[in-house]
Structure formats: C-alpha cells, structure tokens
Design a protein around this motif. Structure first.
Motif, PDB file in Angstrom:
ATOM      1  N   GLN A 178      -8.751   2.840   2.321  1.00 41.76           N
ATOM      2  CA  GLN A 178      -7.878   1.664   2.341  1.00 41.76           C
ATOM      3  C   GLN A 178      -7.070   1.610   3.637  1.00 41.76           C
ATOM      4  O   GLN A 178      -6.879   0.535   4.216  1.00 41.76           O
ATOM      5  N   ALA A 181      -9.183  10.203  -5.292  1.00 40.00           N
ATOM      6  CA  ALA A 181      -8.107   9.262  -4.990  1.00 40.00           C
ATOM      7  C   ALA A 181      -7.715   9.342  -3.514  1.00 40.00           C
ATOM      8  O   ALA A 181      -7.417   8.319  -2.878  1.00 40.00           O
ATOM      9  N   PHE A 236       0.834  -1.205   0.000  1.00 37.23           N
ATOM     10  CA  PHE A 236       0.000   0.000   0.000  1.00 37.23           C
ATOM     11  C   PHE A 236       0.868   1.255   0.000  1.00 37.23           C
ATOM     12  O   PHE A 236       0.630   2.196  -0.765  1.00 37.23           O
ATOM     13  N   GLN A 242       2.889   1.317  -3.466  1.00 40.82           N
ATOM     14  CA  GLN A 242       2.129   1.419  -4.703  1.00 40.82           C
ATOM     15  C   GLN A 242       1.074   2.517  -4.703  1.00 40.82           C
ATOM     16  O   GLN A 242       0.668   2.985  -5.769  1.00 40.82           O
ATOM     17  N   GLN A 243       0.618   2.930  -3.503  1.00 40.25           N
ATOM     18  CA  GLN A 243      -0.441   3.929  -3.441  1.00 40.25           C
ATOM     19  C   GLN A 243       0.037   5.280  -2.917  1.00 40.25           C
ATOM     20  O   GLN A 243      -0.390   6.325  -3.411  1.00 40.25           O
ATOM     21  N   VAL A 244       0.909   5.248  -1.896  1.00 40.83           N
ATOM     22  CA  VAL A 244       1.331   6.504  -1.265  1.00 40.83           C
ATOM     23  C   VAL A 244       2.516   7.129  -1.990  1.00 40.83           C
ATOM     24  O   VAL A 244       2.488   8.314  -2.342  1.00 40.83           O
ATOM     25  N   GLU A 262     -10.249   7.474  -1.396  1.00 41.45           N
ATOM     26  CA  GLU A 262     -10.007   6.038  -1.507  1.00 41.45           C
ATOM     27  C   GLU A 262      -8.784   5.630  -0.695  1.00 41.45           C
ATOM     28  O   GLU A 262      -8.771   4.567  -0.057  1.00 41.45           O
ATOM     29  N   LEU A 263      -7.752   6.483  -0.694  1.00 43.16           N
ATOM     30  CA  LEU A 263      -6.539   6.200   0.068  1.00 43.16           C
ATOM     31  C   LEU A 263      -6.861   6.101   1.568  1.00 43.16           C
ATOM     32  O   LEU A 263      -6.400   5.188   2.259  1.00 43.16           O
TER      33      LEU A 263
END
Length: 294
Positions: free
Chosen positions: A199, A192, A132, A135-137, A195-196
């Motif tokens: 999660q 986004a 997470f 790939q996301q932050v 959503e972050l």
C-alpha cells in the motif's frame, strides 16, 4: 497304390493315398506362398511409408529449427525495443513533470488559490496517506506480544520508525517493519506487513505519477511546534504553541511543489498533509530527539 501314414485330429495315424497327400501338401504350400507374398508386399508398403514419415519429420524439424531461430532473433529485437521504450518513457515522464511544474507555477501565479487538476489529485492522495497512517500503521502499536502496553511516546516512536521505513527513499520491506515491531515487543503478522508495504508503494508511485516535484518531509527545523504545519500525535502534551516542544516527528508531511524551503514544507513547496509530531510541555522533562532512528 502306395499310401502314406498321416496323423489325424485325434493323434492317430491313418493311411492316405500318396497322390491325395501330395495334392494336400501342394495346396498348403500354395497358401503359404500367397501369404509370404502378401507379407512381402505389406513390408514394402510399410518401408515406403516409414521413408515418407522420416522425410516429413526431417522437414518439420528443419522448419522448427528455423522458427526457433526467428523467435530468438525477434526476442532480441523485442528486448532492444523494450529498452528503447523504457528510455523514452523515462524521458517523457521527465518532460511531463517539467511541463506540469511550469504549468502549475503559471496557474498559481495567474489564479492564486485556484487548484489545478493534478493538485486536486495530490490533495486526494494526501487524504489517503493520512488515513493510511491512522488506520493501518497506528493500530500496529496496540498488538502487544508480551501483554504490556506501550506508553504514548513509545507508540509514537514505533510509528515514526515504521513511517520512515515506508516513505523514505528506499523501498519498504516487511523484514524491516518486523524488526521494529519485534524490538517493541509487538505482534508481527508477516502477511499484514507485506500488504502494508504494498500500500505504501502504491501511494508513493501515485504521488510520482501525479507530476510536480513532491516529497515526504521527516525533519523539523527545530523543536518549535507550528500548528499551521504540524498536528499533535495521540498522547502529546496539550497547551498553547509557545508552551509546547516537538520531541519527535512521527509521520512526515506531504509537500508538493518546487523548493525545499526550511525542511518543514516552507518555501515554494506546499504542505498538503501536515507532519504528525509528538509534543511535550517545555516546563516538563521528556524524551528528546526530533528524528526517529533509521
């Protein structure tokens, strides 16, 4: 024989015998009387029907009022039951966590190195947490709104502030993340960011539900780099451990088990996901400060 003038269909008057005219008038009156009687009977029928409908409506209104009163009482009882269930769930969760901690301690003492089912769950969750962050932050630091590119340390700083907002004690909110990105002149996608935050909440909630005391450790005891418990963030200086100094904790470690240890996952707790840290060479000047700004 007497005759009376009677208007015809064409409007012209004709003479009609008085007897015939009287007979015609009598027949017309008889028809009108019959029609009036029919209307009177119909009116009586409608009045009786209206009375029956009025009685039915009044009865149904009374039944509805009674049903609404019962619903209100049931809703009050349901609220009381929900509060009781929530209290019982909290008590059960506390008992379950205590039992899990005790069972985990017994399992660790009886079978050193063997993982329990919950511990496997923590390891799986730790992998999701690392993915997470990576790939996301981390990609958020590449979405510049000014065209300029942040230095590796500036990127690490932004990621550190975002991780602090996502995994600290308070619930993550998109507005806080947007403020960090705006301050770093980075692009802001509200959807986004929402959503972050969601999660991150799911990861935190699952961590609590897995049982055993767990925590996110943001601080390092000093600036010494420990390769066993820390990983270098992208752009960090390379070298031997004794040549490197930790200047920033970028992402917290995920520690499971009792005991706070030294604040870096040492002690009775087990560091399942290592800290991500930004390092500089000790012989080089660099930014200072281990903790990101809250």
């Amino acid at each position: 024989m007497e005759a009376v003038p009677v208007p015809g269909p064409d409007g012209k008057q004709t003479l009609m015998k008085l007897e015939d005219w009287a007979l015609q008038v009598a027949r017309s009156l008889e028809k009108l009387t019959g029609r009036v009687d029919q209307l009177a009977h119909r009116n009586d029928t409608l009045n009786r029907e209206n009375q029956r409908l009025g009685d039915t409506v009044a009865r149904q209104q009374a039944e509805l009022a009674s049903a609404l009163d019962r619903i209100t009482r049931l809703e009050e009882k349901l609220g009381d039951c929900a509060a009781t269930v929530s209290e019982l769930e909290r008590a059960f969760a506390d008992i379950d966590q205590r039992f899990t901690n005790i069972a985990g301690g017994i399992a660790a003492a009886t079978h050193p190195g063997r993982l329990t089912e919950d511990e496997y769950g923590h390891h799986d969750l730790a992998k999701r947490y690392v993915d997470f962050v990576q790939q996301q932050v981390m990609p958020l630091t590449l979405q510049s709104s000014s065209g300029a590119h942040l230095s590796p340390y500036e990127q690490a700083r932004v990621v550190a502030e975002i991780c602090l907002l996502l995994f600290a004690d308070v619930e993550p909110e998109p507005a806080g993340l947007a403020e960090v990105l705006t301050r770093g002149q980075l692009g802001v996608d509200r959807r986004a960011l929402t959503e972050l935050c969601e999660q991150a909440r799911l990861i935190r909630t699952e961590a609590r539900q897995l049982g055993r005391s767990q925590r996110w450790v943001f601080h390092a005891p000093d600036d010494r780099f420990d390769a066993k418990r820390q990983q270098q963030f992208v752009g960090s200086a390379m070298g031997h451990e004794h040549e490197l100094a930790v200047t920033l904790v970028v992402a917290p470690s995920y520690v499971v088990g009792d005991g706070d240890g030294d604040g870096n996952g040492n002690g009775n707790g087990t560091s399942i996901a290592p800290q991500q840290v930004f390092t500089v060479r000790r012989d080089a000047a660099g930014p200072s400060g281990l903790a990101p700004r809250v």
